[in-house]
Motif scaffolding. Structure first.
Motif, PDB file in Angstrom:
ATOM      1  N   ALA A   1      34.995  46.256  44.665  1.00 49.79           N
ATOM      2  CA  ALA A   1      36.392  46.636  44.925  1.00 49.79           C
ATOM      3  C   ALA A   1      37.259  45.389  45.105  1.00 49.79           C
ATOM      4  N   MET A   2      36.741  44.402  45.821  1.00 45.45           N
ATOM      5  CA  MET A   2      37.499  43.155  46.006  1.00 45.45           C
ATOM      6  C   MET A   2      37.682  42.440  44.670  1.00 45.45           C
ATOM      7  N   ALA A   3      36.631  42.379  43.874  1.00 46.95           N
ATOM      8  CA  ALA A   3      36.724  41.738  42.554  1.00 46.95           C
ATOM      9  C   ALA A   3      37.688  42.503  41.662  1.00 46.95           C
ATOM     10  N   ARG A   4      37.663  43.825  41.748  1.00 49.08           N
ATOM     11  CA  ARG A   4      38.562  44.653  40.935  1.00 49.08           C
ATOM     12  C   ARG A   4      40.026  44.353  41.262  1.00 49.08           C
ATOM     13  N   ARG A   5      40.323  44.207  42.544  1.00 53.63           N
ATOM     14  CA  ARG A   5      41.705  43.874  42.943  1.00 53.63           C
ATOM     15  C   ARG A   5      42.088  42.477  42.452  1.00 53.63           C
ATOM     16  N   ARG A   6      41.223  41.505  42.685  1.00 53.70           N
ATOM     17  CA  ARG A   6      41.510  40.123  42.296  1.00 53.70           C
ATOM     18  C   ARG A   6      41.690  39.991  40.789  1.00 53.70           C
ATOM     19  N   CYS A   7      40.894  40.711  40.029  1.00 57.59           N
ATOM     20  CA  CYS A   7      40.826  40.528  38.574  1.00 57.59           C
ATOM     21  C   CYS A   7      41.498  41.650  37.793  1.00 57.59           C
ATOM     22  N   ALA A   8      42.335  42.445  38.437  1.00 55.27           N
ATOM     23  CA  ALA A   8      42.948  43.613  37.789  1.00 55.27           C
ATOM     24  C   ALA A   8      43.597  43.290  36.439  1.00 55.27           C
TER      25      ALA A   8
ATOM     26  N   GLY B   1      26.245  39.016  40.778  1.00 55.38           N
ATOM     27  CA  GLY B   1      26.616  38.866  42.183  1.00 55.38           C
ATOM     28  C   GLY B   1      27.929  38.136  42.360  1.00 55.38           C
ATOM     29  N   PRO B   2      28.998  38.589  41.704  1.00 55.06           N
ATOM     30  CA  PRO B   2      30.255  37.849  41.777  1.00 55.06           C
ATOM     31  C   PRO B   2      30.988  37.957  43.109  1.00 55.06           C
ATOM     32  N   GLY B   3      30.507  38.803  44.011  1.00 56.08           N
ATOM     33  CA  GLY B   3      31.178  38.922  45.300  1.00 56.08           C
ATOM     34  C   GLY B   3      32.634  39.315  45.110  1.00 56.08           C
ATOM     35  N   PRO B   4      33.561  38.649  45.814  1.00 54.99           N
ATOM     36  CA  PRO B   4      34.967  39.030  45.731  1.00 54.99           C
ATOM     37  C   PRO B   4      35.650  38.609  44.429  1.00 54.99           C
ATOM     38  N   GLY B   5      34.933  37.910  43.555  1.00 61.88           N
ATOM     39  CA  GLY B   5      35.467  37.662  42.212  1.00 61.88           C
ATOM     40  C   GLY B   5      36.126  36.328  41.951  1.00 61.88           C
ATOM     41  N   VAL B   6      35.980  35.361  42.819  1.00 61.14           N
ATOM     42  CA  VAL B   6      36.626  34.065  42.602  1.00 61.14           C
ATOM     43  C   VAL B   6      36.087  33.399  41.331  1.00 61.14           C
ATOM     44  N   GLY B   7      34.787  33.217  41.243  1.00 66.27           N
ATOM     45  CA  GLY B   7      34.188  32.623  40.049  1.00 66.27           C
ATOM     46  C   GLY B   7      34.282  33.538  38.842  1.00 66.27           C
ATOM     47  N   LEU B   8      34.217  34.822  39.083  1.00 66.02           N
ATOM     48  CA  LEU B   8      34.342  35.817  38.015  1.00 66.02           C
ATOM     49  C   LEU B   8      35.703  35.697  37.335  1.00 66.02           C
ATOM     50  N   GLU B   9      36.740  35.565  38.119  1.00 63.13           N
ATOM     51  CA  GLU B   9      38.092  35.407  37.583  1.00 63.13           C
ATOM     52  C   GLU B   9      38.179  34.140  36.729  1.00 63.13           C
TER      53      GLU B   9
END
Length: 147
Positions: A32-39, A4-12
């Motif tokens: 999609a948001m996580a993909r953009r943040r973490c491209a 559940g990383p959501g927009p990817g802040v913690g994931l990044e």
């Protein structure tokens, strides 16, 4: 694995510190948001995103070292099924950390700890943390090990 990383802040943040991270989320919008943040991290092969839920991650048996879930436990439709799936994908000795605002937990911490033990986890530890601002509520945390 970040569940559940959501927009990817913690994931990044996780992918910058680890050799390989998997982000599993049921929402195409959040992925999609996580993909953009973490491209850049995806391009370097350090991060993979997948559609899934706590109860159906899509990962292989004993293929994950660590599972982190922040502020989404309250969204799991079936907590015992989610915990059984996380137990399945974690390798022996793998660790799980669940964190959520205490007010959003589906049960109190002692009950949640018992549910985690019933799923086969050991070394279950719970604690709370008071954020240094009045704007945030008490955080509830649980760590456990798959034996």
């Amino acid at each position: 694995m970040v569940l559940g990383p959501g927009p990817g802040v913690g994931l990044e943040a996780a992918a910058r510190r680890c050799a390989h991270v998997i982000g599993v989320d049921p929402s195409d919008v959040m992925l999609a948001m996580a993909r953009r943040r973490c491209a850049p991290l995806i391009a370097r092969g350090r991060l993979r995103l997948a559609v899934g839920t706590a109860a159906r991650t899509g990962e292989a048996d004993t293929s994950v070292d660590v599972v982190i879930s922040v502020n989404n436990l309250q969204l799991w439709p079936d907590v015992p099924a989610g915990l059984a799936e996380l137990h399945r994908v974690l390798r022996p000795g793998g660790r799980m950390l669940l964190a959520a605002h205490e007010k959003w937990l589906p049960a109190d911490l002692p009950t949640l700890a018992n549910t985690v033990r019933a799923a086969g986890f050991t070394s279950v530890r719970t604690w709370t943390w008071e954020p240094p601002t009045r704007m945030a509520s008490t955080a509830a945390l649980l760590s456990a090990v798959r034996t």
